[in-house]
Design a protein around this motif. Sequence first.
Motif: not given
Lengths: 252, 269, 249
Positions: B62, B220-221, B223-224, B227-230
């Motif tokens: 990712y 940021q990658r 963090r995003s 943000g979707t997978t926790y």
Amino acid sequence: MKTSLKGLLLAAALFCVALGGLSCQAQAAEKYVVASDCTWPPFELLDENKQPTGYSVEFLKAVAKAAGFEVENRNIAWDGIFGGVATGQYDIVASSTTITDERKKQFDFSDPYFEIVQAVILPAGKSIKSLKELQGLKVGGQIATTGIFVVRDAKVGADIKEYDDVGLAIQDLVGGRIDAVICDEPVAKYYANKKQDYKGKIQLSLRSQEKEYFGFTIKKGRKDLLEKLNRGIKIVKENGTEAQLIKKWMGD
Amino acid sequence: MAETEEKQSAANIVLVTDGGSVPNPQEFRLINAWSLSLTLAIVSLFGLCLIWPEPYLRILLYLPDGIVVTFQITLMSICFAVPLGFLTGLGRISKNRFFKLIASTYVEIIRGIPLLVQLFYIYYALSRFFQISGITSAVVAISVCYGAYMGEVFRAGIAAIPRGQTEASRSLGFTRFQTMIYVILPQAMRTILPPVGNECIAMLKDTALVSIMAVPDIMQRARSFVGTTYLYFETYTVIALVYLVITLLLSKAVSIMEAKLNYYDTKSR
Amino acid sequence: MTQNLDKTPVISMQGVWKYFDSLPALQDVNLEVQAKERVVIIGPSGSGKSTALRSINRLEEIDRGKIYVNGLDIMDKANDINLIRHKLGMVFQQFNLFPHKTVLQNLTLAPIKLLGLERGEAEDRAFALLKKVGISEKANVYPSMLSGGQQQRVAIARALAMQPEIMLFDEPTSALDPEMVGEVLNVMVTLAEEGMTMICVTHEMGFARTVADRVIFMDQGQIVEQGDPEVLFDNPRHPRLKFFLNHVL
């Protein structure tokens, strides 16, 4: 390597158990710590005394009163808000968290307490009719929010900019550095209509079709807490408190 | 006596920076802090990806565009920060009171403001007057910030060259400028390079801050993705290892350059 | 002092004062040096002798008075000090060779960059000078590999590579181990014999006695006594010079 990882996991597990123990004590005192990211008006914001307030915060307070527990509110940055509830740093996330399947794998959610759609804000005078028109545009939103997910999943070829909070994204929209902002519709409304600074500069342009439901987020498996929340939510919806809160926070 | 002076000039600066520590170029043992850290980092990273491709490999895959952005910002910032640092260093030792004042004021102001605040300031606060992109803001803020720190490195490196070098050069008829170019800088490079390299590595690490300006760097990658997978533990483990591998490789590069600059006095009599 | 009055001096210091902070380092120094003259300045440390020497090529900026080199006022902005320095070779106590350059490069750097010599030409000149100071075999090593005596000989050769008219020596042997003093003094004696105008600050009284046309004794920033070395060393008049010589010799 493997052993050291095992050790680490063991330590982490012990830590969680310890924290679990702590929260058990908190439960006995019937006082729960609530986390909100107070950058999401009108649902979560800070009042003049820097205390969390807003629709979600007050709704939960009403729920607590109805179900007979106490809450202590904390302002927690969105970015790590789910991590904290997973490790037990607080018991409840009341932060306009949309109930999603992905999130449900990791957390438990209360019954829905609010229904929203996503909305796209554009500079005044511009409008779009579908998400497709966002192709090639710079679209801002708060990092890891459902608004961002909606644009990403739509795969329309937008250049997505993820901000730490939605206010910064709106600021950049007003400044002209990005072309659109996506966020929860009431939030969009709040910025477009209620913020004096932005009056006449931005407007709400597009609402998504799919409805989203906010739920209070808790760590998986806390049945008693879940039961209390749901019982409280039911009461608050029925006894007219909900209507008052909607009028207070979302009325014109 | 001359010999002691020489040694002093080489060892005169002790700078504490927040960069990765540059490995000693004279360190030839196979197992040292650097090789151990690198091996551990690489083995952990790829071990995790091999044993549990889900989610570790997914996380790693990712990141590449984020790594590109991080490098992009770092390299551009280096291109501006190093010349800025050099000019600041010269200003700080200048006999011209005006330049000295300008350079010193710049250093004082910048060093007193956290980089994070500078980033916010340039990107959000100054957007009232002009609009620059997130990446440009990042490069400007980081260059300006590190230019001030590097100014001190250049100042110290130049000041560490014994006065006699300048006097010898001036007495031959070299101008002040020629003296700087032919005599002082070539010698100062060797004391300046390790801390400057260090600052560049620190710079790379500090680019993690730019994610606040919606710049899609490594951080940021991560963090995003979270943000979707926790998957906080897994994601940030990978991120930490990726940063570690990058900074370790860079510090080795600095160390190799440092060794090359030591050509003229590594051999003893 | 009385000799050569008819000639124009190559160096002339007139009423020179220099302060370090508020302390006077030079107090009304007057000195004239004629072409081909060999002047040795002696004196206790802190007497201002190095300061006087260094002010001649403006490594020290004087506060009052005038200094002329070949009739040019060195403090006058109209005269390019860098060009004046081409004519003034200087040798330092600490050698101050450029450590990042080989011996050969130390000698060719200034002639190439400042006099515009071709590399080959500069190297020919450098080799000749290295031969003269007796270390041509070290042309391609870095200064750190040389002994102190060798370094100082290279430093002399470096100064000579600019073909100066006057050589200034600032305690050239003070930093050397005793066994290396001789090799450096020999080079200086050779230079003196060839008729180089020299001003030398030194503690080597033997050198002063054999080489100097004139010895100057400085103390507390002033020229206290000067004259023919025989006279000065054998019949010192001033009590401070007597005291100094008693402690040095």
